[in-house]
Scaffold this motif. Structure first.
Motif, PDB file in Angstrom:
ATOM      1  N   GLY A 131       0.839  -1.189   0.000  1.00  0.00           N
ATOM      2  CA  GLY A 131       0.000   0.000   0.000  1.00  0.00           C
ATOM      3  C   GLY A 131       0.876   1.241   0.000  1.00  0.00           C
ATOM      4  N   VAL A 132       0.407   2.300  -0.668  1.00  0.00           N
ATOM      5  CA  VAL A 132       1.143   3.564  -0.741  1.00  0.00           C
ATOM      6  C   VAL A 132       0.208   4.683  -0.280  1.00  0.00           C
ATOM      7  CG1 VAL A 132       2.400   5.166  -2.240  1.00  0.00           C
ATOM      8  CG2 VAL A 132       2.447   2.693  -2.735  1.00  0.00           C
ATOM      9  N   TRP A 133       0.695   5.491   0.674  1.00  0.00           N
ATOM     10  CA  TRP A 133      -0.088   6.595   1.225  1.00  0.00           C
ATOM     11  C   TRP A 133       0.622   7.921   1.027  1.00  0.00           C
ATOM     12  CZ3 TRP A 133      -0.043   1.761   3.121  1.00  0.00           C
ATOM     13  CH2 TRP A 133      -1.273   1.184   3.429  1.00  0.00           C
ATOM     14  N   ASP A 134      -0.170   8.986   0.959  1.00  0.00           N
ATOM     15  CA  ASP A 134       0.375  10.343   0.935  1.00  0.00           C
ATOM     16  C   ASP A 134       1.070  10.648   2.244  1.00  0.00           C
ATOM     17  OD1 ASP A 134      -0.131  11.608  -1.497  1.00  0.00           O
ATOM     18  OD2 ASP A 134      -2.188  12.105  -0.955  1.00  0.00           O
ATOM     19  N   GLY A 135       2.177  11.358   2.179  1.00  0.00           N
ATOM     20  CA  GLY A 135       2.836  11.862   3.369  1.00  0.00           C
ATOM     21  C   GLY A 135       3.852  10.909   3.960  1.00  0.00           C
ATOM     22  N   ASP A 136       4.343  11.288   5.129  1.00  0.00           N
ATOM     23  CA  ASP A 136       5.408  10.506   5.759  1.00  0.00           C
ATOM     24  C   ASP A 136       4.880   9.479   6.757  1.00  0.00           C
ATOM     25  OD1 ASP A 136       4.607  12.209   7.742  1.00  0.00           O
ATOM     26  OD2 ASP A 136       6.575  13.099   8.069  1.00  0.00           O
ATOM     27  N   SER A 137       3.565   9.246   6.740  1.00  0.00           N
ATOM     28  CA  SER A 137       2.964   8.236   7.601  1.00  0.00           C
ATOM     29  C   SER A 137       1.609   7.824   7.027  1.00  0.00           C
ATOM     30  CB  SER A 137       2.780   8.776   9.021  1.00  0.00           C
ATOM     31  OG  SER A 137       2.118   7.830   9.825  1.00  0.00           O
ATOM     32  N   ALA A 138       1.256   6.563   7.212  1.00  0.00           N
ATOM     33  CA  ALA A 138      -0.074   6.101   6.792  1.00  0.00           C
ATOM     34  C   ALA A 138      -1.120   6.536   7.798  1.00  0.00           C
ATOM     35  CB  ALA A 138      -0.091   4.580   6.646  1.00  0.00           C
ATOM     36  N   VAL A 139      -0.675   6.943   8.976  1.00  0.00           N
ATOM     37  CA  VAL A 139      -1.561   7.359  10.066  1.00  0.00           C
ATOM     38  C   VAL A 139      -1.539   8.881  10.160  1.00  0.00           C
ATOM     39  CG1 VAL A 139      -2.036   7.118  12.528  1.00  0.00           C
ATOM     40  CG2 VAL A 139      -0.997   5.221  11.274  1.00  0.00           C
ATOM     41  N   SER A 140      -2.718   9.467  10.280  1.00  0.00           N
ATOM     42  CA  SER A 140      -2.817  10.919  10.337  1.00  0.00           C
ATOM     43  C   SER A 140      -3.904  11.329  11.319  1.00  0.00           C
ATOM     44  CB  SER A 140      -3.167  11.454   8.944  1.00  0.00           C
ATOM     45  OG  SER A 140      -3.575  12.797   8.996  1.00  0.00           O
ATOM     46  N   ASP A 141      -3.755  12.490  11.894  1.00  0.00           N
ATOM     47  CA  ASP A 141      -4.787  13.039  12.776  1.00  0.00           C
ATOM     48  C   ASP A 141      -5.938  13.658  11.992  1.00  0.00           C
ATOM     49  OD1 ASP A 141      -3.313  12.319  14.997  1.00  0.00           O
ATOM     50  OD2 ASP A 141      -2.349  14.278  15.179  1.00  0.00           O
ATOM     51  N   THR A 142      -5.698  13.966  10.712  1.00  0.00           N
ATOM     52  CA  THR A 142      -6.692  14.696   9.938  1.00  0.00           C
ATOM     53  C   THR A 142      -7.453  13.861   8.916  1.00  0.00           C
ATOM     54  OG1 THR A 142      -5.009  15.359   8.338  1.00  0.00           O
ATOM     55  CG2 THR A 142      -5.412  16.849  10.194  1.00  0.00           C
ATOM     56  N   ALA A 143      -6.960  12.667   8.584  1.00  0.00           N
ATOM     57  CA  ALA A 143      -7.636  11.834   7.578  1.00  0.00           C
ATOM     58  C   ALA A 143      -7.396  10.363   7.890  1.00  0.00           C
ATOM     59  CB  ALA A 143      -7.108  12.166   6.187  1.00  0.00           C
ATOM     60  N   THR A 144      -8.328   9.538   7.481  1.00  0.00           N
ATOM     61  CA  THR A 144      -8.166   8.100   7.702  1.00  0.00           C
ATOM     62  C   THR A 144      -7.164   7.542   6.690  1.00  0.00           C
ATOM     63  OG1 THR A 144      -9.904   7.450   6.154  1.00  0.00           O
ATOM     64  CG2 THR A 144     -10.584   7.927   8.444  1.00  0.00           C
ATOM     65  N   PRO A 145      -6.563   6.400   7.015  1.00  0.00           N
ATOM     66  CA  PRO A 145      -5.659   5.781   6.035  1.00  0.00           C
ATOM     67  C   PRO A 145      -6.349   5.547   4.687  1.00  0.00           C
ATOM     68  CG  PRO A 145      -5.357   4.744   8.156  1.00  0.00           C
ATOM     69  CD  PRO A 145      -6.552   5.673   8.284  1.00  0.00           C
ATOM     70  N   ARG A 146      -7.614   5.182   4.723  1.00  0.00           N
ATOM     71  CA  ARG A 146      -8.367   4.955   3.473  1.00  0.00           C
ATOM     72  C   ARG A 146      -8.426   6.221   2.626  1.00  0.00           C
ATOM     73  NH1 ARG A 146     -14.369   5.004   2.322  1.00  0.00           N
ATOM     74  NH2 ARG A 146     -14.488   3.913   0.353  1.00  0.00           N
ATOM     75  N   GLU A 147      -8.617   7.361   3.275  1.00  0.00           N
ATOM     76  CA  GLU A 147      -8.703   8.620   2.539  1.00  0.00           C
ATOM     77  C   GLU A 147      -7.361   9.032   1.950  1.00  0.00           C
ATOM     78  OE1 GLU A 147     -12.220  10.911   5.022  1.00  0.00           O
ATOM     79  OE2 GLU A 147     -10.201  10.823   5.887  1.00  0.00           O
ATOM     80  N   ARG A 148      -6.262   8.632   2.563  1.00  0.00           N
ATOM     81  CA  ARG A 148      -4.935   9.066   2.138  1.00  0.00           C
ATOM     82  C   ARG A 148      -4.205   8.052   1.257  1.00  0.00           C
ATOM     83  NH1 ARG A 148      -1.662   9.852   6.457  1.00  0.00           N
ATOM     84  NH2 ARG A 148      -0.328  11.179   5.228  1.00  0.00           N
ATOM     85  N   GLN A 149      -4.768   6.855   1.113  1.00  0.00           N
ATOM     86  CA  GLN A 149      -4.096   5.858   0.283  1.00  0.00           C
ATOM     87  C   GLN A 149      -4.205   6.248  -1.180  1.00  0.00           C
ATOM     88  OE1 GLN A 149      -5.401   1.790   0.762  1.00  0.00           O
ATOM     89  NE2 GLN A 149      -3.457   1.026  -0.030  1.00  0.00           N
TER      90      GLN A 149
END
Length: 184
Positions: A131-149
């Motif tokens: 899996g590839v996500w935006d940013g430097d982490s798959a975990v974010s305070d502002t969006a779910t991993p699903r939204e950022r993948q």
């Protein structure tokens, strides 16, 4: 490698309306896809045995689990836009890229290097899941991993090596899913 050229062309056309995703099309996905035939070759030429270690979840590792992990880690260490990575074998996000070049695009990768390794002995098909996500982490305070993948790859390692690739840029519509044959 003619296949890589057509793959890169296809990815660039999929992401043409997203000029901020050039590294995803030219570097990230092609580099990850190139690991699959290397892993498949390793599976065909390595005698499967216990590695003498366990992953974080307590599962006994096989030498082919470690082999696949190292192949993927070595590949992502060369991609400037992959900042962090985690895997089933090492689930903590850690710095991935080892060079000094900077990239405006920033991605994190999480992967299962060899899903189904326990069924390798009878020569059944196994896989690599990425899996590839935006940013430097798959975990974010502002969006779910699903939204950022932004992408996922299911590598199929068996009688033939292929991959199903899904690409979806957040805010960019439905996305695209395609299969690609991966040869050595």
């Amino acid at each position: 490698m003619a296949q890589s050229t057509s793959l890169s062309t296809h990815l660039e056309s999929l992401l043409s309306s997203h000029p901020d995703r050039i590294a995803l099309a030219r570097d990230v996905l092609p580099s990850l896809l190139r690991t699959l035939p290397t892993i498949a070759r390793g599976l065909r030429t390595t005698s499967v045995s216990q590695a003498g270690s366990a992953n974080t979840f307590g599962d006994e590792q096989l030498n082919v689990d470690v082999l696949a992990e190292n192949i993927i880690r070595d590949a992502i260490a060369q991609v400037p836009s992959i900042l962090t990575a985690s895997s089933e074998e090492d689930p903590v996000e850690k710095p991935a890229y080892t060079g000094s070049e900077q990239s405006e695009e920033k991605y994190t990768v999480a992967f299962d290097p060899l899903d189904g390794s326990s069924i390798i002995a009878p020569n059944w098909t196994v896989g690599t899941i990425i899996g590839v996500w935006d940013g430097d982490s798959a975990v974010s305070d502002t969006a779910t991993p699903r939204e950022r993948q932004v992408a996922s790859i299911l590598g199929v390692l068996g009688p033939r090596t292929s991959a199903v690739v899904a690409v979806r840029v957040p805010g960019g519509g439905e996305g695209s899913v395609f299969e690609v044959g991966v040869s050595e």
